[in-house]
Scaffold this active site. Structure first.
Site, mmCIF file in Angstrom:
data_model
loop_
_atom_site.group_PDB
_atom_site.id
_atom_site.type_symbol
_atom_site.label_atom_id
_atom_site.label_comp_id
_atom_site.label_asym_id
_atom_site.label_seq_id
_atom_site.Cartn_x
_atom_site.Cartn_y
_atom_site.Cartn_z
ATOM 1 N N TYR A 118 -26.995 -32.256 -25.614
ATOM 2 C CA TYR A 118 -26.099 -31.580 -26.557
ATOM 3 C C TYR A 118 -24.635 -31.961 -26.290
ATOM 4 O O TYR A 118 -23.870 -32.248 -27.211
ATOM 5 C CB TYR A 118 -26.307 -30.079 -26.428
ATOM 6 C CG TYR A 118 -25.422 -29.214 -27.280
ATOM 7 C CD1 TYR A 118 -25.627 -29.116 -28.648
ATOM 8 C CD2 TYR A 118 -24.395 -28.458 -26.702
ATOM 9 C CE1 TYR A 118 -24.824 -28.291 -29.426
ATOM 10 C CE2 TYR A 118 -23.599 -27.633 -27.471
ATOM 11 C CZ TYR A 118 -23.815 -27.553 -28.834
ATOM 12 O OH TYR A 118 -23.021 -26.744 -29.602
ATOM 13 N N ASP A 164 -29.795 -26.721 -45.737
ATOM 14 C CA ASP A 164 -30.473 -26.287 -44.518
ATOM 15 C C ASP A 164 -31.918 -26.726 -44.600
ATOM 16 O O ASP A 164 -32.584 -26.549 -45.625
ATOM 17 C CB ASP A 164 -30.396 -24.770 -44.337
ATOM 18 C CG ASP A 164 -30.616 -24.360 -42.888
ATOM 19 O OD1 ASP A 164 -29.636 -24.009 -42.214
ATOM 20 O OD2 ASP A 164 -31.781 -24.403 -42.438
ATOM 21 N N LYS A 196 -22.153 -33.837 -28.900
ATOM 22 C CA LYS A 196 -20.920 -33.209 -29.368
ATOM 23 C C LYS A 196 -19.681 -34.020 -28.976
ATOM 24 O O LYS A 196 -18.676 -34.019 -29.696
ATOM 25 C CB LYS A 196 -20.832 -31.779 -28.820
ATOM 26 C CG LYS A 196 -21.836 -30.821 -29.452
ATOM 27 C CD LYS A 196 -21.702 -30.775 -30.960
ATOM 28 C CE LYS A 196 -22.496 -29.642 -31.583
ATOM 29 N NZ LYS A 196 -22.404 -29.636 -33.064
ATOM 30 N N ASN A 206 -22.353 -29.376 -39.977
ATOM 31 C CA ASN A 206 -22.594 -28.254 -39.070
ATOM 32 C C ASN A 206 -24.017 -28.206 -38.526
ATOM 33 O O ASN A 206 -24.277 -27.502 -37.557
ATOM 34 C CB ASN A 206 -22.269 -26.939 -39.801
ATOM 35 C CG ASN A 206 -22.617 -25.715 -39.009
ATOM 36 O OD1 ASN A 206 -21.923 -25.348 -38.064
ATOM 37 N ND2 ASN A 206 -23.718 -25.058 -39.367
ATOM 38 N N THR A 258 -24.567 -17.298 -32.288
ATOM 39 C CA THR A 258 -25.576 -17.826 -33.199
ATOM 40 C C THR A 258 -26.896 -17.869 -32.439
ATOM 41 O O THR A 258 -26.960 -17.558 -31.253
ATOM 42 C CB THR A 258 -25.223 -19.252 -33.671
ATOM 43 O OG1 THR A 258 -25.336 -20.146 -32.555
ATOM 44 C CG2 THR A 258 -23.803 -19.313 -34.233
ATOM 45 N N ASP A 263 -33.267 -33.357 -45.135
ATOM 46 C CA ASP A 263 -32.949 -33.656 -43.742
ATOM 47 C C ASP A 263 -31.748 -34.599 -43.719
ATOM 48 O O ASP A 263 -31.860 -35.784 -44.045
ATOM 49 C CB ASP A 263 -34.159 -34.312 -43.076
ATOM 50 C CG ASP A 263 -33.939 -34.625 -41.606
ATOM 51 O OD1 ASP A 263 -32.813 -34.420 -41.106
ATOM 52 O OD2 ASP A 263 -34.906 -35.072 -40.955
ATOM 53 N N LEU A 314 -23.135 -20.040 -38.086
ATOM 54 C CA LEU A 314 -21.835 -20.562 -38.489
ATOM 55 C C LEU A 314 -21.868 -21.173 -39.881
ATOM 56 O O LEU A 314 -20.958 -20.949 -40.687
ATOM 57 C CB LEU A 314 -21.365 -21.612 -37.482
ATOM 58 C CG LEU A 314 -20.780 -21.091 -36.171
ATOM 59 C CD1 LEU A 314 -20.707 -22.213 -35.147
ATOM 60 C CD2 LEU A 314 -19.398 -20.487 -36.390
#
Length: 303
Positions: A171, A38, A175, A100, A205, A73, A19
């Protein structure tokens, strides 16, 4: 370059693959100058052999756009500060932050150890908070200097954060926390000219291969509904000046579908004006539940 983000400077975290990469390329195609962040780790957050950020930045430049890579990071104060500083020092401004970055360490709750809990919360939730905090400080200073920004933050939540997801307690909690962070940031930062929204994407992904296995095996209709590129147009619009007036919202995005997610709102209620006994409270609760909408199925569940 022309486009709805022409002249804007956009930071995208976790932009080396999936993404994030799709978002970075889409912003560049609409004229934005992009900072591609990244760390270059695997799907479980462990270090990879190389960072893909430079490759995505080079891809943007080959297409005629402007981009620079950042390998820090973002779940550390130093890395997040460096990310925002890179945008300002390279391009002289910052207009949009897309949070993201993330990874998975899925376990059923009884098998989920503390390290896996902490690692996922750190990268997803802290990795959203720290870049947001440093970007907000920059925009507050700009507003205070008489240069009010037209700033945008787009956070990345998930259906797992809105509905829960079996095997993804860490997770899902992260989120869900991102949704709460989005709502607070939208309220606090509006005075500085900053709009904050979140997307809950469904796309193919490295992180979602197992979750969407059934959808990926569906008959070919000529439209790849699970392609991450389907989510990016909404993210680009939210990151543009054209989204003026839209803030504090969570959008679902999957294939060709965009959904405004409507979160917790008061449902059936009863007030006696006095303290109940436990039995009375239970009786009232059962009656209210019977009148309420049933909860949705957990994320990824198939009928």
């Amino acid at each position: 370059m022309t486009g709805i983000c022409a002249g804007r400077v956009v930071v995208v975290t976790g932009a080396g693959r999936g993404l994030g990469r799709a978002h970075a390329l889409a912003f560049a195609a609409e004229g934005a100058r992009v900072v591609v962040n990244d760390l270059g780790v695997g799907p479980d957050g462990t270090p990879g052999p190389d960072s893909p950020a430079a490759a995505v930045a080079a891809e943007i430049r080959r297409a005629g756009g402007e981009a620079v890579a950042h390998g820090g990071d973002v779940a550390t104060a130093e890395g997040a500060a460096s990310l925002i500083r890179t945008a300002v020092e390279t391009y002289g401004r910052l207009d949009t932050l897309v949070n993201n970055a993330g990874f998975l360490r899925d376990r059923m709750l009884v098998n989920l150890d503390e390290d896996d809990w902490d690692a996922v919360l750190r990268v997803h939730l802290k990795g959203h908070f720290l870049p947001l905090r440093h970007a907000a400080a920059h925009w507050r200073a700009e507003a205070g200097a008489g240069r009010p920004p037209v700033a945008r933050i787009v956070n990345t939540s998930s259906g797992a954060g809105l509905l829960g997801s079996v095997g993804q307690g860490n997770y899902s909690a992260a989120k869900a926390g991102i949704v709460g962070l989005t709502l607070v940031a939208a309220a606090e930062l509006a005075r500085y000219g900053v709009q904050v929204n979140a997307v809950a994407p469904a796309a193919r992904t490295r992180m979602t291969e197992r979750v969407f296995a059934a959808a990926m095996a569906a008959p070919d209709t000529g439209f790849d509904a699970m392609a991450p590129e389907n989510v990016s147009p909404l993210v680009v619009w939210l990151g543009s000046a054209g989204s003026a007036g839209v803030t504090g919202r969570v959008f679902g995005a999957e294939g060709g579908r965009i959904t405004v997610m409507e979160g917790w709102r008061p449902g059936p209620s009863a007030d006696t004006g006095a303290r109940r006994t436990p039995a009375e409270a239970g009786d009232t609760a059962l009656k209210l539940v019977a009148r309420a909408e049933p909860p949705g199925a957990v994320y990824g569940a198939r009928e």
